[in-house]
Every structure is written in C-alpha cells, then in structure tokens.
Design an enzyme around this catalytic site. Sequence first.
Site, PDB file in Angstrom:
ATOM      1  N   CYS A   1       0.866  -1.176   0.000  1.00  0.00           N
ATOM      2  CA  CYS A   1       0.000   0.000   0.000  1.00  0.00           C
ATOM      3  C   CYS A   1       0.900   1.222   0.000  1.00  0.00           C
ATOM      4  O   CYS A   1       1.598   1.492   0.979  1.00  0.00           O
ATOM      5  CB  CYS A   1      -0.933   0.016   1.213  1.00  0.00           C
ATOM      6  SG  CYS A   1      -1.942   1.524   1.319  1.00  0.00           S
TER       7      CYS A   1
ATOM      8  N   ASN B   1      -6.603  -4.791  -8.151  1.00  0.00           N
ATOM      9  CA  ASN B   1      -7.031  -3.408  -7.969  1.00  0.00           C
ATOM     10  C   ASN B   1      -7.398  -2.844  -9.338  1.00  0.00           C
ATOM     11  O   ASN B   1      -6.611  -2.939 -10.284  1.00  0.00           O
ATOM     12  CB  ASN B   1      -5.907  -2.575  -7.347  1.00  0.00           C
ATOM     13  CG  ASN B   1      -5.498  -3.087  -5.983  1.00  0.00           C
ATOM     14  OD1 ASN B   1      -6.197  -2.890  -5.000  1.00  0.00           O
ATOM     15  ND2 ASN B   1      -4.360  -3.766  -5.913  1.00  0.00           N
TER      16      ASN B   1
ATOM     17  N   CYS C   1      -5.118   5.823  -4.006  1.00  0.00           N
ATOM     18  CA  CYS C   1      -4.397   4.546  -3.941  1.00  0.00           C
ATOM     19  C   CYS C   1      -3.002   4.790  -4.488  1.00  0.00           C
ATOM     20  O   CYS C   1      -2.844   5.062  -5.687  1.00  0.00           O
ATOM     21  CB  CYS C   1      -5.122   3.471  -4.747  1.00  0.00           C
ATOM     22  SG  CYS C   1      -4.236   1.893  -4.832  1.00  0.00           S
TER      23      CYS C   1
ATOM     24  N   THR D   1      -0.251   2.759  -4.815  1.00  0.00           N
ATOM     25  CA  THR D   1       0.230   1.796  -5.802  1.00  0.00           C
ATOM     26  C   THR D   1      -0.578   1.893  -7.083  1.00  0.00           C
ATOM     27  O   THR D   1      -0.054   1.671  -8.182  1.00  0.00           O
ATOM     28  CB  THR D   1       0.183   0.357  -5.260  1.00  0.00           C
ATOM     29  OG1 THR D   1      -1.153   0.044  -4.847  1.00  0.00           O
ATOM     30  CG2 THR D   1       1.149   0.171  -4.105  1.00  0.00           C
TER      31      THR D   1
END
Length: 297
Positions: free
Chosen positions: A76, A207, A234, A236
């Site tokens: 993360c 994701n 987010c 990443t």
Amino acid sequence: MRLHFTKMQGAGNDFVVLDATRAPLALSAADYRFLGDRRFGVGADQILVVERSTTPGVDFRYRIFNGGSGDEVEQCGNGARCFARFVRDNGLSQQVRVKVETVNSLIELHVEADGRVTVDMNQPIFEHALIPFDSAGLSARPHNGHGNGFELWPLQLPGASLPSVDVAVLSMGNPHAVQRVHDVDTAPVAEIGPRVETHARFPRHVNAGFMQVMSRREVRLRVFERGAGETLACGTGACAAVVAGIRLGWLDPEVDVQTRGGLLTIAWAGLGHPVLMTGPAQTVFTGDIDLPTTSVQ
C-alpha cells in the site's frame, strides 16, 4: 484487549496504525475488520502494523491488512508514506531514509523537508505469472502507443453496461488492472470496479484503476481497491497507472496524479528503474479502543 492506535491519512486514504515494535500483536482477521469498521470501530481503508525487522540492513517490517476483509495484502503506497511519518514522529527512527520490508518486497522511505514523503516503490512487475494474470487464449488489443511488448488486454464482463474493457496489467507489489476512461467523474467505477476486481483472469483478485489522461504530465485517477472498494486515493494504483501510461506512450516520465483525496507525484525513468512516489502523510488523531470479545463479522 485494549489497543493504542494512531489514525493517519495520505491523500484521503486513511489508516489505523498499530505499534508492534515493543510487543507482538496477535490479532485475527475479525479484529482487523472491527478496527476498519466506520460504525463500530475506528474506521480505515487499511490497518498498518509496525514491527521491527530481523533482516540485516532493514529497519522495520511493514504489514498491511484490509479494513473491509481483514486479509493481509502485499503493498500500500499511501500507507507506506504514513508508515514513514509514524516511525519518525514517534521516535522509532531518526534516519532520513528508512528501509522496510513487506510480505514480498523491500522499499525505501524518505521524509522530505516539506513534510511530504517519497517512497521508492521498486521496479514494476510485468510478467503475467508474477502479477498474477491469466492471459491464456486472449489476444492483445491494438493501441496507438509504443508499448514495446506492453499491451492492453480485453476483459469480458457479461451483463455489465460495458461488456468488455481493455486493461493494462502490472504489479507494484500488488496486482493492478488500469483502464483509460474519457472522464473519471462519469466512469462506472461502482459497477465495473468489483467486476474487474474479482475477474477470473486474476486468481488473487486485482485493484481496478480508472485513468483520465489530461496531458502528458497530468492524469486524474479513481481506484476500486481489492478488498476495500473505492478509496479516495491509492498510491500503488497511481504508480501503476503512470507506469502503464508511460509504456503505452501516453505520458512523460514524471506525472501529477490527481485523486479524489489529493495530489501525488509519480516518477519513473523506464525499464530497469524504480518507481518514485511523493505525497502527503498526516496524523489525524490518536486513541485507545477495546477489542470486543467477538469482533464484528
């Protein structure tokens, strides 16, 4: 059991941070779900656990648990920035650069003079078996970029308003499927996001990123995160979107990523180089909470 916690946020992606450097924590998935619950617990996208590392040359172990599912995940990026601020602000390390290990990688964190944090996210992973992504029987889509072997792949979504979407697939220590959209404000994230997340082509789920290219140096991004749903940012996902855009010929090597929670800057010099992510990290509040005997299911 009573826990002391710190609530932090990075570009609106929020976290409960637990210090396990002095004594180990033995929490269950139900405990992590309770901490992440916004009605019964503290409320967070992820719970971050800070542990000492036993690996020579590595300062800390960085563990991440989804607030929605309680499952441990690999990486993360926004959490990594909050991790760096936490260890610095709480006197666990005074080093300018801190090395931490996740379940599958090593990353380096640097607290900048202006309070922002830069994270060396390592090199992106493109091998389908390592993402993992099952491309067997698929034919890559033609595109107008210069992917040099990096392609867009069609995902069939039976019954959805979009029966098929083209995605760029890669890993930033966790799997990502990025699609380019005309307008992130009207993109069907709530409908398409969970269908991509749980698509059979991704055996460990994925994701789902929705990227709008504003210019070669600016994009807007929404991400439906694996196990958490859509979040305000987010890290990443921002890295994955920019890397995909660079490889497809859409973006320059340094890009500002506007998320719903704030601005991230992503830099990538190309194959063989790490991805650098810079953005904010702030403490919101600290507190103590009693874990219920039976955590919320």
